[in-house]
Scaffold this active site. Structure first.
Site, PDB file in Angstrom:
ATOM      1  N   LYS A  61      48.171  59.154  41.382  1.00  0.00           N
ATOM      2  CA  LYS A  61      47.175  59.889  42.172  1.00  0.00           C
ATOM      3  C   LYS A  61      47.294  59.607  43.671  1.00  0.00           C
ATOM      4  O   LYS A  61      46.713  60.325  44.482  1.00  0.00           O
ATOM      5  CB  LYS A  61      45.752  59.591  41.693  1.00  0.00           C
ATOM      6  CG  LYS A  61      45.220  58.213  41.993  1.00  0.00           C
ATOM      7  CD  LYS A  61      43.757  58.131  41.562  1.00  0.00           C
ATOM      8  CE  LYS A  61      43.133  56.798  41.950  1.00  0.00           C
ATOM      9  NZ  LYS A  61      41.703  56.746  41.602  1.00  0.00           N
ATOM     10  N   ASP A  62      48.069  58.576  44.048  1.00  0.00           N
ATOM     11  CA  ASP A  62      48.285  58.267  45.463  1.00  0.00           C
ATOM     12  C   ASP A  62      49.489  59.009  46.045  1.00  0.00           C
ATOM     13  O   ASP A  62      49.758  58.908  47.243  1.00  0.00           O
ATOM     14  CB  ASP A  62      48.499  56.760  45.659  1.00  0.00           C
ATOM     15  CG  ASP A  62      47.237  55.954  45.418  1.00  0.00           C
ATOM     16  OD1 ASP A  62      46.141  56.521  45.573  1.00  0.00           O
ATOM     17  OD2 ASP A  62      47.353  54.760  45.074  1.00  0.00           O
ATOM     18  N   ARG A  98      35.997  64.284  46.067  1.00  0.00           N
ATOM     19  CA  ARG A  98      35.970  64.849  44.718  1.00  0.00           C
ATOM     20  C   ARG A  98      34.818  64.286  43.892  1.00  0.00           C
ATOM     21  O   ARG A  98      34.039  65.030  43.287  1.00  0.00           O
ATOM     22  CB  ARG A  98      37.309  64.562  44.010  1.00  0.00           C
ATOM     23  CG  ARG A  98      37.316  64.887  42.514  1.00  0.00           C
ATOM     24  CD  ARG A  98      38.577  64.350  41.842  1.00  0.00           C
ATOM     25  NE  ARG A  98      38.648  62.902  41.854  1.00  0.00           N
ATOM     26  CZ  ARG A  98      38.068  62.117  40.945  1.00  0.00           C
ATOM     27  NH1 ARG A  98      37.351  62.644  39.978  1.00  0.00           N
ATOM     28  NH2 ARG A  98      38.205  60.806  41.006  1.00  0.00           N
ATOM     29  N   ARG A  99      34.721  62.964  43.863  1.00  0.00           N
ATOM     30  CA  ARG A  99      33.654  62.336  43.079  1.00  0.00           C
ATOM     31  C   ARG A  99      32.282  62.648  43.655  1.00  0.00           C
ATOM     32  O   ARG A  99      31.340  62.956  42.915  1.00  0.00           O
ATOM     33  CB  ARG A  99      33.872  60.819  43.030  1.00  0.00           C
ATOM     34  CG  ARG A  99      35.016  60.380  42.128  1.00  0.00           C
ATOM     35  CD  ARG A  99      35.248  58.893  42.200  1.00  0.00           C
ATOM     36  NE  ARG A  99      36.317  58.468  41.288  1.00  0.00           N
ATOM     37  CZ  ARG A  99      37.153  57.477  41.533  1.00  0.00           C
ATOM     38  NH1 ARG A  99      37.065  56.800  42.671  1.00  0.00           N
ATOM     39  NH2 ARG A  99      38.083  57.152  40.652  1.00  0.00           N
ATOM     40  N   ARG A 111      35.330  51.927  50.599  1.00  0.00           N
ATOM     41  CA  ARG A 111      36.760  51.887  50.331  1.00  0.00           C
ATOM     42  C   ARG A 111      37.174  50.471  50.011  1.00  0.00           C
ATOM     43  O   ARG A 111      36.417  49.527  50.202  1.00  0.00           O
ATOM     44  CB  ARG A 111      37.551  52.421  51.537  1.00  0.00           C
ATOM     45  CG  ARG A 111      37.508  53.945  51.664  1.00  0.00           C
ATOM     46  CD  ARG A 111      38.627  54.451  52.560  1.00  0.00           C
ATOM     47  NE  ARG A 111      39.918  53.922  52.131  1.00  0.00           N
ATOM     48  CZ  ARG A 111      40.814  53.385  52.952  1.00  0.00           C
ATOM     49  NH1 ARG A 111      40.568  53.308  54.249  1.00  0.00           N
ATOM     50  NH2 ARG A 111      41.951  52.940  52.501  1.00  0.00           N
ATOM     51  N   ARG A 136      35.388  46.777  45.917  1.00  0.00           N
ATOM     52  CA  ARG A 136      34.304  47.725  45.647  1.00  0.00           C
ATOM     53  C   ARG A 136      33.246  47.106  44.748  1.00  0.00           C
ATOM     54  O   ARG A 136      32.050  47.388  44.900  1.00  0.00           O
ATOM     55  CB  ARG A 136      34.870  49.011  45.036  1.00  0.00           C
ATOM     56  CG  ARG A 136      35.792  49.746  46.002  1.00  0.00           C
ATOM     57  CD  ARG A 136      36.151  51.125  45.495  1.00  0.00           C
ATOM     58  NE  ARG A 136      37.378  51.590  46.144  1.00  0.00           N
ATOM     59  CZ  ARG A 136      37.782  52.844  46.170  1.00  0.00           C
ATOM     60  NH1 ARG A 136      37.050  53.779  45.581  1.00  0.00           N
ATOM     61  NH2 ARG A 136      38.901  53.200  46.759  1.00  0.00           N
ATOM     62  N   CYS A 138      42.920  64.321  49.656  1.00  0.00           N
ATOM     63  CA  CYS A 138      41.782  63.419  49.658  1.00  0.00           C
ATOM     64  C   CYS A 138      40.611  63.956  50.483  1.00  0.00           C
ATOM     65  O   CYS A 138      39.499  63.442  50.391  1.00  0.00           O
ATOM     66  CB  CYS A 138      42.201  62.042  50.179  1.00  0.00           C
ATOM     67  SG  CYS A 138      42.811  62.059  51.874  1.00  0.00           S
TER      68      CYS A 138
END
Length: 291
Positions: free
Chosen positions: A80-81, A128-129, A146, A152, A238
């Site tokens: 996903k990166d 997105r989230r 982040r 986190r 992103c």
């Protein structure tokens, strides 16, 4: 063959993922590997959103530089990166494994997502989230955070948050499943493109790329290509709430997508024969563009 030098980021999760790939290489290809550790700008700058400092490609630039300078032979990345359009010298030569692609909710008060108080402070740096969370509950206060998984989890406590949203794959690979309060199913939260999958990158057309292709998992590759096709058509990244996820069920593939059209977040899905995955992806992407 000489030892394969494997470029990776320094985070605990990156090292766990790299060890998983090295284990596959050494077992299946009978070749020894050694890790080369790098720090990326995406890891170092934690007080600014990714879109303001260059996007998700920041997590792989130093690793790609090592490939170009012949300091490493391959790089291991979270899929996903990886930007949906790679620069010409590089290719994703294998996508061997994928963990649980779902997102999870974590709260130290142990109440599930829907039981959190009105106006709950939920931490996520993902557009997105954030957009999909507000679709589920308009009353939430989305707080940008982040950092790696451990950072986190610390911010969940230090910033007085009611909960945070993370990828199930990272939590599981780190052995931190006891922190999971609940899972978001696909009808609630469509995951990021490639979430849970590990990508192996190398110089395009190189001898090492040809060797590593032997590790590729065909079903994972099909799903990833379906998702990345949608992201390319929708110009997702992103900085947008665009997301896509594909899942193979026997001879069939089901593909989910989300896109923002005006002020509306549109979620759609298609299903068809898995060999038709590219056409299905294009079809879904065009529907998402139309809203």
């Amino acid at each position: 063959m000489r030892v394969i030098r494997v470029a990776t980021r320094k985070s605990n999760l990156a090292l766990i993922q790299t060890d998983e790939i090295i284990g596959l290489i050494e077992k299946k290809l009978k070749v020894k590997c050694e890790k080369k550790l790098f720090s990326t700008k995406g890891d170092e700058v934690l007080d600014t959103s990714l879109e303001k400092i260059g996007g998700k490609g920041l997590f792989i630039k130093e690793l790609e530089k090592a490939l170009l300078l012949k300091e490493a032979d391959i790089a291991v990345n979270s899929m996903k990166d990886v930007p949906t359009l790679l620069e010409e010298p590089f290719e994703i030569c294998a996508v061997p494994v994928r963990e649980d692609p779902r997102d999870v909710f974590i709260s130290f008060n142990r109440k599930n997502f829907y039981a959190q108080k009105k106006g709950a402070r939920i931490g996520t740096s993902s557009v997105r989230r954030g957009k999909q969370l507000l679709l589920l509950r308009k009353d939430l206060n989305i707080v940008p955070i982040r950092g790696n998984v451990e950072t986190r989890l610390e911010k969940l406590k230090s910033e007085d948050l009611d909960g945070i949203v993370l990828a199930a794959a990272g939590i599981k690979r780190l052995g931190l499943e006891e922190y999971i309060t609940g899972y978001f199913e696909l009808d609630e939260m469509i995951p990021a493109c490639g979430q849970g999958a590990i990508a192996v990158e190398a110089l395009r057309g190189s001898e090492i790329a040809a060797l590593i292709k032997g590790l590729d998992n065909e079903e994972v590759r099909i799903c990833i290509e379906a998702e990345r096709t949608i992201m390319r058509i929708l110009n997702g990244g992103c900085h947008t709430p665009v997301a896509a996820h594909a899942r193979i069920e026997g001879e069939w593939i089901k593909i989910w997508g989300v896109n923002q059209v005006g002020d509306t977040l549109v979620k759609l899905q298609v299903k068809g024969k898995k060999e038709d995955y590219l056409n299905l992806s294009c079809k879904l992407a065009m529907k998402l563009l139309e809203g």
